[in-house]
Design a protein around this motif. Structure first.
Motif, PDB file in Angstrom:
ATOM      1  N   ALA A   1      11.446  -8.170 -13.438  1.00  0.00           N
ATOM      2  CA  ALA A   1      10.717  -7.098 -13.596  1.00  0.00           C
ATOM      3  C   ALA A   1       9.497  -7.679 -12.900  1.00  0.00           C
ATOM      4  CB  ALA A   1      10.109  -6.412 -14.724  1.00  0.00           C
ATOM      5  N   THR A   2       8.559  -7.123 -12.418  1.00  0.00           N
ATOM      6  CA  THR A   2       7.236  -7.156 -11.798  1.00  0.00           C
ATOM      7  C   THR A   2       6.258  -6.339 -11.735  1.00  0.00           C
ATOM      8  OG1 THR A   2       6.725  -8.290  -9.752  1.00  0.00           O
ATOM      9  CG2 THR A   2       8.459  -6.732  -9.473  1.00  0.00           C
ATOM     10  N   THR A   3       4.901  -6.484 -11.369  1.00  0.00           N
ATOM     11  CA  THR A   3       4.387  -4.724 -11.066  1.00  0.00           C
ATOM     12  C   THR A   3       4.169  -4.806 -10.012  1.00  0.00           C
ATOM     13  OG1 THR A   3       2.984  -5.406 -13.522  1.00  0.00           O
ATOM     14  CG2 THR A   3       2.139  -4.071 -11.722  1.00  0.00           C
ATOM     15  N   LEU A   4       4.390  -3.795  -9.313  1.00  0.00           N
ATOM     16  CA  LEU A   4       4.000  -3.351  -8.056  1.00  0.00           C
ATOM     17  C   LEU A   4       2.138  -2.338  -8.471  1.00  0.00           C
ATOM     18  CD1 LEU A   4       7.626  -2.123  -7.262  1.00  0.00           C
ATOM     19  CD2 LEU A   4       6.810  -4.410  -6.612  1.00  0.00           C
TER      20      LEU A   4
ATOM     21  N   LEU B   1      -2.700  -1.224  -3.355  1.00  0.00           N
ATOM     22  CA  LEU B   1      -2.690  -2.179  -2.502  1.00  0.00           C
ATOM     23  C   LEU B   1      -1.416  -2.385  -1.783  1.00  0.00           C
ATOM     24  CD1 LEU B   1      -4.059  -5.166  -2.241  1.00  0.00           C
ATOM     25  CD2 LEU B   1      -2.605  -5.936  -3.725  1.00  0.00           C
ATOM     26  N   LEU B   2      -0.543  -1.956  -1.714  1.00  0.00           N
ATOM     27  CA  LEU B   2       0.861  -2.156  -0.599  1.00  0.00           C
ATOM     28  C   LEU B   2       0.462  -1.386  -0.257  1.00  0.00           C
ATOM     29  CD1 LEU B   2       3.758  -2.932  -3.395  1.00  0.00           C
ATOM     30  CD2 LEU B   2       2.091  -4.611  -1.823  1.00  0.00           C
TER      31      LEU B   2
ATOM     32  N   ALA C   1      -0.109   1.802  -9.931  1.00  0.00           N
ATOM     33  CA  ALA C   1       0.850   0.529  -9.993  1.00  0.00           C
ATOM     34  C   ALA C   1       1.761   0.452 -11.401  1.00  0.00           C
ATOM     35  CB  ALA C   1      -0.212  -0.440 -10.310  1.00  0.00           C
ATOM     36  N   ALA C   2       2.748   0.213 -11.250  1.00  0.00           N
ATOM     37  CA  ALA C   2       3.789   0.398 -12.291  1.00  0.00           C
ATOM     38  C   ALA C   2       4.712  -1.052 -12.165  1.00  0.00           C
ATOM     39  CB  ALA C   2       4.515   1.337 -11.990  1.00  0.00           C
TER      40      ALA C   2
END
Length: 917
Positions: free
Chosen positions: A317-320, A324-325, A335-336
């Motif tokens: 898992a990662t924080t997206l 920012l993207l 973000a999630a």
């Protein structure tokens, strides 16, 4: 060395080479039926014999008549017989009664003694119990003993435990098979009876709850189980059994289950005998299909950061940060934390459960019964599911034991080797992770997810802006397009490649061919001091050879070797008309990485009553546990954390390379950094402090042996030869409790010296490690057990209650994980009769366990209370020397589990046919 063994051989056999008295006989019940396994012991001596299946025995001794022998068997009254001739034949008739406390055990003091007078708690499971057990196997039947827990990992892998701290690895509990340690030397767990002993060859099982380090060393810290096999001199002929039925579980359905075995034993003379055993079991394992979200138990698979209990691959898992993207103002899309889509365990594990056990033994007695030389080889192979840090598909695992032993009534010396081969075993979690990655890398998958989510929220291409939940569902569907589907040839090909790869960054296979070599001996000097007391001395030496090719241990450059040794002495003496029994022992042990440790034990027992039918006892002892091979030398990326052992020579062997974020590269000057295992101990934050928002330095010390001081009191009674009572209480105090601590190692900066390390946390430039250390917390446990057995109207009735409690300040020590994993209350009931009608008997066992909290590296959670009913009926056919049985376990049909993450335990229904000569 050759001369040393020659001298030992002569000394050991000197006093017994010219036996003077031979007593032959038969032990039968009131119906003239033989009583197999009856014990015949010379009163006041550590000499005896065991009746074979036909009740026959031969006792040879240098004791000069007249003397007295005592004949005992569980379920019968004991009887004494006067021996008046140097060659004498006797027939002993035992009357049926509830006399379990009269049974002879060896484990408590390394010398034959009645359970009634044992200095510590001991449980015994003999031939009668094996024949009448209601469980599908004798090993399963151990869970009906007082104070004994069995945690079921899978159909073929059960873990026995006593007095708490029950994990499947169960490193505080030892299991011996004919004196050989049955622990897998690299994986650090006893595989139950997966590769153990055929029930046709089991003569008895003894369990010592609690510390036994004073006699048995470091491994006997929280309890010890002894399995003794039948001698080919005493139990000859061809035996066989066949058992079949079904396993029934909601997740797996009804599946065929079968188990069969053959034993062959023959004495070619009174000097030479051999035996061989083979048994095979096959069935469908208990399916594990719990999909509860570990990150949010109330949510389902729609949670973007879903991490299912028996779903693997979704740990990645990662924080997206979508704003920012997408180049949007902060707070627009937010973000999630997002996890990759995982695979269910059923897609990754073959639930075939198998166990193949073989052994061969040669027994040679150059002077008749006075000296015996034994070679014993055991090879077991099995397929099962093992739950440790992850769930492992243990496919084709094998364990070999080879032993040479020289013994007589006064001494033994044995040397053996235990070696394991992990076969085609693999980690199901890493199988899922790397199947996903071979299809699509993490960066590509998360990029696809973020792109689709942003487009769905903004209505790109459709003009329709989806809700946040709808956008997450659409993003996952887009990122998973073309994902490998279980059951297809494409999935199977990639899966096979992954589970054949021993590099956990790309594969899932673990390789382990670790072994240890062990030599130990014991000499009873009683005959040299005119039986003034029972005085024993002994010692042991063990060498480990770790060999995992760098997949488990840090043995990248070749096997790692280290050793440990110990020596002990014990004095046992009776006073006051043999009513007062004193047992005092002490043992010294030394591991090459630690200072030596002394384990003393002192016990007093006193027999009361005109009929000597009441006994009280008290004991105190100290024990210790050396860190395991993995505590010292593991170097394994388990996904959630990197496990690094704390042997002084191990800290710099574990070297790993990590990617650094764009923000962190300004400080490192490189896109990657190298971190050694030493940083987990010397430059890291505690996980708990970071989670609380106040990062603090972690300073775990290098692991040291764990210590225990154990106190026990007990009372045993035999009332009217029909009722036996066994009551005991204990208090254990632990120091240097071995524990795991999760630390976070920053990729740059020094913890506590500057702000760079804090910046590393903010940038996500850190790695979680699991360090092995000792807790300074005061930890105690205490408990009590009560067992009552009675013979009422010919029916055997029994019941027991066990209380177990852990005591430490949990609130003040939130980082400490004790893995106590034991119900506070449990009780067990039994009812049976071996001769309800002629040749027809039955047995019923019921047990209830309180709910408790399970804590382990795989997962934590509540284990609900459960009730289990087992029953069997049996018919004996003496003319064909057979016993037919029909039975079932968990007849109530209420599925339960004993550990979080395992499959629910269903029901087993079986019929069997056993033939004994």
């Amino acid at each position: 060395m050759k001369n040393f063994f020659m001298v030992l051989f002569v000394l050991a056999g000197w006093t017994s080479a010219f036996g003077q008295t031979t007593v032959r006989g038969k032990v039968v019940d009131a119906n003239n039926e033989p009583i197999p396994g009856a014990n015949v012991v010379i009163v006041g001596k550590a000499e005896g014999a065991v009746a074979d299946f036909d009740g026959n025995f031969v006792l040879q001794t240098e004791e000069t008549p007249p003397f007295t022998v005592r004949v005992t068997s569980i379920g019968f009254t004991d009887k004494t017989v006067e021996i008046t001739q140097s060659i004498q034949e006797i027939t002993v008739v035992l009357e049926e009664a509830s006399t379990a406390l009269d049974e002879i055990v060896i484990s408590a003091s390394r010398t034959p003694e009645r359970v009634f007078e044992s200095p510590v708690s001991v449980e015994r499971f003999g031939l009668k119990e094996i024949r009448n057990t209601t469980a599908p196997s004798f090993y399963d039947g151990l869970q009906n003993l007082k104070g004994v827990d069995i945690n079921t990992n899978s159909l073929t892998f059960q873990s026995v435990n006593t007095r708490g701290f029950a994990t499947f690895a169960n490193v505080r509990f030892m299991q011996l098979t004919d004196g050989m340690d049955n622990t897998a030397p690299g994986l650090n767990f006893v595989l139950g009876n997966l590769v153990g002993m055929s029930e046709l060859d089991v003569q008895s099982v003894e369990i010592l709850p609690g510390a036994s380090s004073a006699l048995y060393g470091a491994g006997a810290f929280n309890g010890i189980l002894f399995m003794r096999s039948k001698s080919p001199f005493d139990f000859q002929g061809l035996s066989a059994y066949v058992k079949t039925g079904i396993t029934s579980q909601e997740a797996a359905g009804d599946n065929t289950y079968y188990d069969f075995g053959i034993r062959a034993a023959h004495a070619f003379s009174d000097k030479f005998a051999v035996k061989a055993n083979i048994s095979y079991l096959r069935g469908e394992d208990w399916h594990a299909n719990q999909t509860i979200d570990l990150n949010n138990p109330g949510a389902g698979r729609e949670n973007p950061n879903y991490d299912g209990l028996n779903v693997y691959g979704d740990e990645v898992a990662t924080t997206l940060n979508f704003d920012l993207l997408a180049g949007l103002p902060s707070g627009t899309l937010g973000a999630a934390v997002v996890s990759r889509t995982g695979y269910d365990e059923a897609d990754l594990a073959n639930y075939n459960a198998e166990s193949l056990k073989t052994d061969f033994a040669v027994h040679y007695r150059p002077f008749g019964d006075d000296l015996e030389l034994i070679y014993n080889g055991r090879i077991g192979r099995g397929t099962t599911i093992y739950q440790g840090a992850n769930r492992y598909a243990v496919t084709g695992f094998s364990l070999q034991q080879h032993k040479i032993e020289l013994k007589n009534d006064n001494f033994f010396i044995r040397a053996y080797q235990v070696s394991e081969d992990s076969g085609n075993a693999y980690d199901t979690r890493f199988a899922a992770i790397n199947v996903n990655r071979r299809w699509k890398g993490d960066v590509a998958w998360f990029t696809d997810y973020a792109t689709a989510f942003i487009g769905a929220r903004l209505g790109v291409g459709t003009g329709v802006q989806l809700s946040e939940d709808q956008a997450h569902a659409a993003a996952r569907g887009f990122a998973d397009q073309g994902r490998l589907v279980p059951g297809t040839s494409q999935f199977q090909q990639v899966f096979n490649d992954v589970i054949s790869d021993g590099d956990l960054t790309t594969g899932a296979k673990f390789i382990d061919k670790t072994k240890f070599r062990h030599i130990n001996g014991n000499y009873n000097l009683a005959h040299l001091i005119d039986d003034w007391a029972d005085l024993q001395i002994g010692g042991s030496y063990r060498e480990y050879e770790l060999n995992s090719a760098g997949t488990i241990f840090t043995d990248f450059d070749g096997p790692i070797r280290y050793n440990e040794y110990g020596a002990y002495a014990q004095l046992q003496k009776k006073f006051v008309d043999d009513r007062l029994k004193l047992t005092a022992s002490a043992r010294y042990d030394k591991n090459e990485f630690f200072d030596g440790f002394v384990s003393p034990r002192l016990s007093l027992g006193y027999t009361l009553g005109e009929k000597r039918n009441h006994n009280i006892r008290a004991s105190v002892q100290q024990g210790f546990r050396n860190p395991t091979t993995q505590d010292l030398f593991i170097g394994l990326n388990a996904g959630a954390a990197i496990l690094v052992g704390s042997a002084p020579t191990n800290l710099d062997r574990d070297v790993r390379t990590f990617d650094v974020s764009a923000g962190g590269q300004a400080f490192t000057g490189s896109p990657t950094v190298q971190i050694t295992g030493r940083s987990a101990y010397e430059n890291a934050f505690t996980l708990a402090s970071v989670s609380a928002g106040a990062p603090a330095a972690a300073n775990p010390g290098l692991v040291q042996p764990e210590e225990i001081t154990a106190y026990e009191v007990g009372y045993r009674a035999q009332i009217n030869r029909k009722i036996s009572v066994d009551l005991s209480g204990y208090f254990n105090s632990y120091s240097n409790f071995i524990a795991n601590v999760t630390t976070l190692v920053p990729f740059y900066g020094q913890v506590g010296d500057n702000s760079l390390s804090l910046l590393a946390l903010q940038n996500g430039d850190f790695q979680a490690y699991q360090a092995y250390t000792n807790s300074t917390v005061d930890i105690n446990s205490y408990g009590a057990s009560l067992g009552i057995d009675a013979n009422i109207g010919g029916f055997d009735v029994g019941g027991s209650y066990t209380y177990t409690k852990l005591d430490y300040d949990e609130a003040a020590n939130p980082d400490l994980r004790t893995n106590f994993n034991t119900p506070e209350h449990k009780f067990k009931l039994s009812l049976g009769k071996t001769d309800l009608f002629k040749n027809f008997g039955f047995g019923i066992n019921y047990r209830w366990s309180d709910d408790f909290f399970w804590e382990a590296s795989f997962a934590d959670g509540e284990v609900p209370s459960f009730s289990v009913l087992d029953a069997q009926i049996n018919f004996q056919a003496p003319k064909i020397k057979s016993v037919f049985k029909a039975g079932g376990s968990n007849l109530l049909g209420e599925e339960y589990f004993t550990a979080v993450g395992t499959g629910n335990i269903g029901s087993i229904y079986y019929v069997s046919w056993t033939i004994n000569p």
